[in-house]
Design a protein around this motif. Sequence first.
Motif, PDB file in Angstrom:
ATOM      1  N   THR A 131     -11.457  39.950  71.328  1.00  0.00           N
ATOM      2  CA  THR A 131     -12.768  40.067  71.987  1.00  0.00           C
ATOM      3  C   THR A 131     -13.616  41.234  71.457  1.00  0.00           C
ATOM      4  O   THR A 131     -14.833  41.056  71.303  1.00  0.00           O
ATOM      5  N   PRO A 132     -13.028  42.403  71.150  1.00  0.00           N
ATOM      6  CA  PRO A 132     -13.877  43.467  70.594  1.00  0.00           C
ATOM      7  C   PRO A 132     -14.479  43.077  69.239  1.00  0.00           C
ATOM      8  O   PRO A 132     -15.619  43.436  68.935  1.00  0.00           O
ATOM      9  N   VAL A 133     -13.706  42.347  68.426  1.00  0.00           N
ATOM     10  CA  VAL A 133     -14.196  41.922  67.111  1.00  0.00           C
ATOM     11  C   VAL A 133     -15.277  40.856  67.279  1.00  0.00           C
ATOM     12  O   VAL A 133     -16.306  40.871  66.593  1.00  0.00           O
ATOM     13  N   ILE A 134     -15.046  39.931  68.212  1.00  0.00           N
ATOM     14  CA  ILE A 134     -16.045  38.890  68.482  1.00  0.00           C
ATOM     15  C   ILE A 134     -17.348  39.521  68.964  1.00  0.00           C
ATOM     16  O   ILE A 134     -18.443  39.042  68.634  1.00  0.00           O
ATOM     17  N   MET A 135     -17.254  40.612  69.718  1.00  0.00           N
ATOM     18  CA  MET A 135     -18.449  41.271  70.237  1.00  0.00           C
ATOM     19  C   MET A 135     -19.395  41.694  69.111  1.00  0.00           C
ATOM     20  O   MET A 135     -20.612  41.569  69.245  1.00  0.00           O
ATOM     21  N   VAL A 136     -18.845  42.163  67.994  1.00  0.00           N
ATOM     22  CA  VAL A 136     -19.699  42.662  66.912  1.00  0.00           C
ATOM     23  C   VAL A 136     -19.913  41.639  65.798  1.00  0.00           C
ATOM     24  O   VAL A 136     -20.809  41.796  64.971  1.00  0.00           O
ATOM     25  N   LYS A 137     -19.107  40.566  65.780  1.00  0.00           N
ATOM     26  CA  LYS A 137     -19.229  39.579  64.706  1.00  0.00           C
ATOM     27  C   LYS A 137     -19.479  38.179  65.236  1.00  0.00           C
ATOM     28  O   LYS A 137     -19.334  37.193  64.504  1.00  0.00           O
ATOM     29  N   GLY A 138     -19.861  38.072  66.496  1.00  0.00           N
ATOM     30  CA  GLY A 138     -20.014  36.764  67.130  1.00  0.00           C
ATOM     31  C   GLY A 138     -21.098  35.883  66.565  1.00  0.00           C
ATOM     32  O   GLY A 138     -21.110  34.675  66.807  1.00  0.00           O
ATOM     33  N   GLN A 139     -22.020  36.459  65.800  1.00  0.00           N
ATOM     34  CA  GLN A 139     -23.061  35.629  65.183  1.00  0.00           C
ATOM     35  C   GLN A 139     -22.502  34.765  64.056  1.00  0.00           C
ATOM     36  O   GLN A 139     -23.129  33.790  63.634  1.00  0.00           O
ATOM     37  N   ASP A 140     -21.305  35.117  63.582  1.00  0.00           N
ATOM     38  CA  ASP A 140     -20.624  34.345  62.540  1.00  0.00           C
ATOM     39  C   ASP A 140     -19.954  33.121  63.183  1.00  0.00           C
ATOM     40  O   ASP A 140     -19.224  33.263  64.163  1.00  0.00           O
ATOM     41  N   PRO A 141     -20.175  31.913  62.663  1.00  0.00           N
ATOM     42  CA  PRO A 141     -19.579  30.691  63.233  1.00  0.00           C
ATOM     43  C   PRO A 141     -18.058  30.765  63.356  1.00  0.00           C
ATOM     44  O   PRO A 141     -17.482  30.165  64.276  1.00  0.00           O
ATOM     45  N   ILE A 142     -17.410  31.482  62.441  1.00  0.00           N
ATOM     46  CA  ILE A 142     -15.951  31.602  62.501  1.00  0.00           C
ATOM     47  C   ILE A 142     -15.519  32.289  63.794  1.00  0.00           C
ATOM     48  O   ILE A 142     -14.580  31.852  64.479  1.00  0.00           O
ATOM     49  N   TYR A 143     -16.236  33.351  64.156  1.00  0.00           N
ATOM     50  CA  TYR A 143     -15.892  34.096  65.371  1.00  0.00           C
ATOM     51  C   TYR A 143     -16.371  33.374  66.624  1.00  0.00           C
ATOM     52  O   TYR A 143     -15.776  33.522  67.692  1.00  0.00           O
ATOM     53  N   GLN A 144     -17.415  32.575  66.503  1.00  0.00           N
ATOM     54  CA  GLN A 144     -17.828  31.728  67.627  1.00  0.00           C
ATOM     55  C   GLN A 144     -16.738  30.707  67.936  1.00  0.00           C
ATOM     56  O   GLN A 144     -16.454  30.410  69.101  1.00  0.00           O
ATOM     57  N   ALA A 145     -16.114  30.189  66.875  1.00  0.00           N
ATOM     58  CA  ALA A 145     -15.020  29.228  67.059  1.00  0.00           C
ATOM     59  C   ALA A 145     -13.823  29.907  67.740  1.00  0.00           C
ATOM     60  O   ALA A 145     -13.159  29.302  68.595  1.00  0.00           O
ATOM     61  N   LYS A 146     -13.556  31.165  67.367  1.00  0.00           N
ATOM     62  CA  LYS A 146     -12.464  31.904  68.012  1.00  0.00           C
ATOM     63  C   LYS A 146     -12.757  32.127  69.488  1.00  0.00           C
ATOM     64  O   LYS A 146     -11.854  32.040  70.331  1.00  0.00           O
TER      65      LYS A 146
END
Length: 247
Positions: free
Chosen positions: A143-158
């Motif tokens: 979740t901390p990584v998704i918070m800063v990289k969530g605009q990337d489709p890969i992290y949206q999928a995560k």
Amino acid sequence: KQDIEVVKLAYKQVNSGWTANESIVRSTSSAHYNRIETALALLRAAIELEPVDYQVIEVNSDSLKQAIQDFLTGTEASAVSTSNGASLKDGLQLLDRAKDAFTKGQTNQAKQLMQSFIELWPSIEGEVSTRNYKLYTRVEQETPVIMVKGQDPIYQAKLVALIDELKQINKSSQYSYWDVSLIVLREGLEAMLIVLALVASLKSLKAKRPLAYVYAGTGVGLLASIGLALALTALLPTIFSGVAREL
């Protein structure tokens, strides 16, 4: 040193030390535990920022250090007000809203929602860790990584994968106040049947002295149960939060 690899290594060492000792903090003060967990997650998010911003990393490192120092010195820590009475359902709502915001390109709003989830997480993590520890670990790591990289489709999928797995836990969770009550009722009935059988047998034998022992033992058992309940509530300040509440 402004060397991101050195920073990441130092973070892993700090996180490893925290994992080995977090139960001590959790059992002593849920407020301090929440602060440290949140500070640690925000530091991880800062490390994942691209381009690297060492000033943000330093600020979050100082926040984590202060949170730990406050616990060690016994400085009072106020609990996060939004965590009172929070449940996994509340956390899922934040994640769903963050997912929608990332999808719509509303990155700043999504990051704020993810941060709100991270701040709420220490209060609801028990609902996950006692049912699926691997998922609990993934939520803390991702979740901390998704918070800063969530605009990337890969992290949206995560994020979508995390939400789906958390929803499965939420749906399958049928354990409630009534389940606890039924357990107490069942155990109470069993104890009552044993006592009644002993009393009936001793009365038929007209054994007055052993009968007094049964009554005395029953009374001691009741008092001991009440005393244990009061002791647990007084000695375990986290009895109604996180993992301790679930256990």
